[in-house]
Design a protein around this motif. Structure first.
Motif, short mmCIF file in Angstrom:
data_model
loop_
_atom_site.label_atom_id
_atom_site.label_comp_id
_atom_site.label_asym_id
_atom_site.label_seq_id
_atom_site.Cartn_x
_atom_site.Cartn_y
_atom_site.Cartn_z
N VAL A 41 0.86 -1.18 0.00
CA VAL A 41 0.00 0.00 0.00
C VAL A 41 0.90 1.24 0.00
N PRO A 42 0.72 2.18 -0.94
CA PRO A 42 1.62 3.34 -1.02
C PRO A 42 1.59 4.17 0.27
N LEU A 71 3.10 -3.53 -6.43
CA LEU A 71 3.20 -2.15 -5.99
C LEU A 71 2.35 -1.28 -6.90
N TYR A 72 1.89 -0.16 -6.39
CA TYR A 72 1.16 0.79 -7.22
C TYR A 72 1.35 2.20 -6.68
N ASP A 73 1.08 3.17 -7.56
CA ASP A 73 1.16 4.58 -7.17
C ASP A 73 -0.25 5.10 -6.92
N ARG A 74 -0.45 5.75 -5.78
CA ARG A 74 -1.75 6.33 -5.50
C ARG A 74 -2.01 7.51 -6.44
N LEU A 75 -3.28 7.82 -6.63
CA LEU A 75 -3.64 8.90 -7.56
C LEU A 75 -2.99 10.22 -7.13
N GLY A 76 -2.44 10.91 -8.09
CA GLY A 76 -1.79 12.18 -7.84
C GLY A 76 -0.29 12.08 -7.65
N ALA A 77 0.22 10.86 -7.46
CA ALA A 77 1.64 10.68 -7.17
C ALA A 77 2.28 9.75 -8.19
N GLY A 78 3.59 9.85 -8.31
CA GLY A 78 4.34 8.93 -9.14
C GLY A 78 3.84 8.87 -10.57
N LEU A 79 3.60 7.66 -11.07
CA LEU A 79 3.13 7.46 -12.43
C LEU A 79 1.61 7.50 -12.53
N SER A 80 0.94 7.75 -11.40
CA SER A 80 -0.53 7.87 -11.39
C SER A 80 -0.95 9.33 -11.27
N ARG A 81 -0.20 10.21 -11.92
CA ARG A 81 -0.51 11.64 -11.84
C ARG A 81 -1.91 11.90 -12.38
N SER A 82 -2.62 12.82 -11.74
CA SER A 82 -3.99 13.13 -12.13
C SER A 82 -4.28 14.59 -11.80
N GLU A 113 -7.26 15.82 -11.05
CA GLU A 113 -8.21 15.85 -9.94
C GLU A 113 -7.88 14.71 -8.98
N VAL A 114 -7.61 15.04 -7.73
CA VAL A 114 -7.24 14.03 -6.74
C VAL A 114 -8.14 14.15 -5.52
N ASP A 115 -8.73 13.04 -5.15
CA ASP A 115 -9.51 12.96 -3.91
C ASP A 115 -8.58 12.42 -2.84
N PHE A 116 -8.23 13.25 -1.86
CA PHE A 116 -7.27 12.86 -0.84
C PHE A 116 -7.89 12.08 0.31
N SER A 117 -9.17 11.85 0.28
CA SER A 117 -9.86 11.23 1.41
C SER A 117 -9.41 9.79 1.62
N LEU A 118 -9.54 9.34 2.87
CA LEU A 118 -9.25 7.95 3.19
C LEU A 118 -10.13 7.02 2.38
N ALA A 119 -11.41 7.37 2.21
CA ALA A 119 -12.32 6.53 1.45
C ALA A 119 -11.81 6.31 0.03
N ALA A 120 -11.28 7.37 -0.59
CA ALA A 120 -10.76 7.24 -1.94
C ALA A 120 -9.53 6.34 -1.97
N VAL A 170 -8.85 3.90 0.09
CA VAL A 170 -9.31 2.52 0.30
C VAL A 170 -9.90 1.96 -0.99
N ALA A 171 -10.65 2.79 -1.71
CA ALA A 171 -11.23 2.34 -2.98
C ALA A 171 -10.14 2.01 -4.00
N GLU A 172 -9.08 2.81 -4.04
CA GLU A 172 -7.95 2.51 -4.93
C GLU A 172 -7.32 1.17 -4.57
#
Length: 557
Positions: free
Chosen positions: A302-303, A334-345, A347-354, A356-358
């Protein structure tokens, strides 16, 4: 080659050159105004921003008029430097300095480096030489307190160091090891934690017949890296050492700019982290970059806070050594969370719920697995384990927590760290790095700061920090059925040890393993013990690719 010298010079102390020679720009506010406009690279800087740069917390009674006055003075000071093709532009929203790119040494430097990367042989070497000759000292020297200039200076300084390394690789590929050695010896001494520079010097020494010196260079790096960053050398450097020992060093490849892990490849790679092959998973309208390496029990990482697959693959991330070892005995995803690394976006939802969904989307893709959660990522792992026991076979929680309100007790300090990340990411990253490795050298702090900056921008880093400080999943702990292994350094300054105690008390089936030291992330000296505990906890891989049923865990509180 370019014949005329740049008129605006920021690759060192700020200088302006006119037809008759240097053009002095006197006064702190005049120089600050010019530096802020140059750092914007031709973009308009708002009047409000410039007022803040020039007067800070004590603006004049009529800030618009005062700023206009400063701009007028700067125009007079620059005089004939502002010719037909260079202009200090006044707009509706602010001011811009429109200058041909080759008239700013920083922009010319970037153009030359880009051209060198596309060229070959002597032409490339000459372009690198011309680019590096523009430097007179640290970029935007003297403007550490001017945020845009300091950030631009950090970026340019990093580009210069990379260009020095690329030039050395180019010369080595051309068979000029004898000229590489003296230059890179000084460079490595000045920047002892830059692995690429050390690898180039090791190759040059080997090519020159100095095999013992090349091996000693590796050993020195191994000891320094462990002491200052708690890391081990990357797989690539370890392979180079082995090639030198067996006198089987491959000829250096034609140098190219640093690359990311391979994207879009199919199949799983059984190997080391630097062989990561990145694929993308669609989730919530965005793409999540992920990669799987190794064979064995399935383990999803988990990132933590801000991470990047390409930084991890390079061996520079503080978790790289741990993950490298785990890849030798697990099927590591391994994976990159949205907004970071190679998963740049955008619009980023920083919430814990988001988050967990990732995580849920990744584990649904890989199949049921154990979760390795380090640092900030613990609450997401706990949440998914409580919500989807069918997906989570085990939890490995390292240096993390459940209830931020109990762990991070000083709200003012928390907000100051968030503000530092958001407003002063370049400088803030270096200060935050000291929390990871207390007492680290300036070079170690610079290394860790570079890792953070390369993993995400300041806004993303601040967004995830804010969410962390308000997270509380302690109410979910009793619902977690998966066995848990909790490991934490007693002297951790980033996430205090009471975070581990929370988890061990609240999880129904948890084993707490205290680690001794002031560190936040696994230290090189403890890697063997940590990896052994994790692999023993995971048990043998499931037969026929199916996930093994959870076995009872041990509890130690």
């Amino acid at each position: 080659m370019t014949s005329t010298a740049p008129r605006f010079r920021v690759l060192g102390p700020l200088e302006v050159a006119g037809e008759g020679g240097p053009r002095p720009v006197h006064g702190e506010r005049q120089r600050t105004l010019l530096a802020a406009l140059l750092a914007a690279r031709g973009a308009t800087v708002s009047a409000d921003t410039l007022v803040d740069h020039l007067w800070g917390d004590a603006p004049p009674d009529k800030p618009a008029g005062a700023l206009y006055s400063q701009v007028s003075r700067l125009r007079r000071a620059l005089g004939d430097v502002l010719a037909d093709d260079a202009e200090l532009v006044t707009g509706a929203r602010g001011y811009a300095l429109a200058v041909p790119p080759d008239d700013v040494d920083a922009l010319r430097f970037e153009r030359l480096v880009a051209a060198a990367r596309s060229a070959t042989g002597d032409e490339a070497a000459a372009l690198y030489d011309e680019a590096l000759a523009l430097w007179r000292g640290p970029a935007y020297d003297g403007f550490a307190d001017l945020h845009p200039a300091s950030l631009e200076g950090i970026r340019l300084d990093e580009l210069r160091l990379a260009a020095v390394e690329e030039r050395a690789r180019m010369l080595l590929a051309l068979g000029r090891a004898e000229s590489v050695i003296p230059e890179m010896e000084g460079f490595v001494q000045a920047h002892p934690l830059r692995e690429e520079a050390r690898a180039v010097l090791m190759r040059a020494l080997y090519a020159h017949g100095r095999h013992t010196a090349a091996l000693q260079l590796y050993q020195d790096y191994r000891e320094r890296l462990a002491e200052e960053l708690g890391l081990e050398p990357s797989a690539a450097l370890r392979r180079l050492q082995g090639e030198i020992l067996s006198h089987a060093v491959e000829p250096p490849a034609t140098p190219r700019p640093p690359t990311r892990p391979v994207e879009g490849a199919t199949g799983r790679v059984a190997g080391t982290l630097d062989t990561l092959q990145v694929r993308y998973l669609r989730h919530a309208g965005s793409r999540i970059a992920h990669a799987t390496v190794g064979d064995g029990s399935p383990l999803v990482v988990v990132p933590a806070w801000v991470t990047s697959l390409d930084v991890i693959a390079s061996g520079r991330d503080p978790r790289s050594s741990l993950l490298e070892r785990l890849a030798g005995g697990t099927r590591l995803t391994l994976y990159d969370r949205l907004g970071a690394g190679l998963s740049r976006s955008e619009e980023v939802d920083f919430s814990l719920a988001a988050s967990v969904a990732e995580l849920e989307a990744v584990v649904e893709h890989t199949g049921p697995a154990a979760l390795l959660a380090v640092s900030q990522s613990g609450p997401a792992a706990v949440s998914l384990a409580a919500r989807r026991p069918d997906l989570v076979t085990r939890l490995i929680l390292v240096g993390t927590f459940a209830n931020a309100h109990e762990v991070f007790r000083d709200a003012r300090v928390n907000q100051a760290i968030v503000d530092l990340a958001r407003g002063h990411w370049g400088m803030g990253a270096r200060l935050l790095a000291d929390l990871y490795r207390p007492g680290a050298s300036t070079d170690a702090g610079r290394h860790l700061a570079r890792v953070l900056r390369d993993s995400a921008d300041g806004e993303v880093a601040a967004g995830y920090l804010e969410e962390m400080y308000r997270t509380d999943v302690s109410g979910l702990l009793p619902a977690v059925t998966a066995p848990a292994l909790v490991m934490h350094y007693r002297g951790d300054r980033v996430i205090p040890y009471r975070g581990a105690q929370q988890l061990a008390r609240g999880l129904p089936d948890a084993r707490l393993v205290p680690l001794e030291g002031p560190f936040h992330l696994p230290d090189a000296a403890d890697l063997a013990r940590i990896v052994e505990a994790i692999t023993d906890f995971l048990g043998p891989p499931p037969a026929s690719g199916r996930t093994a049923a959870p076995r009872p865990g041990r509890s130690s509180r």
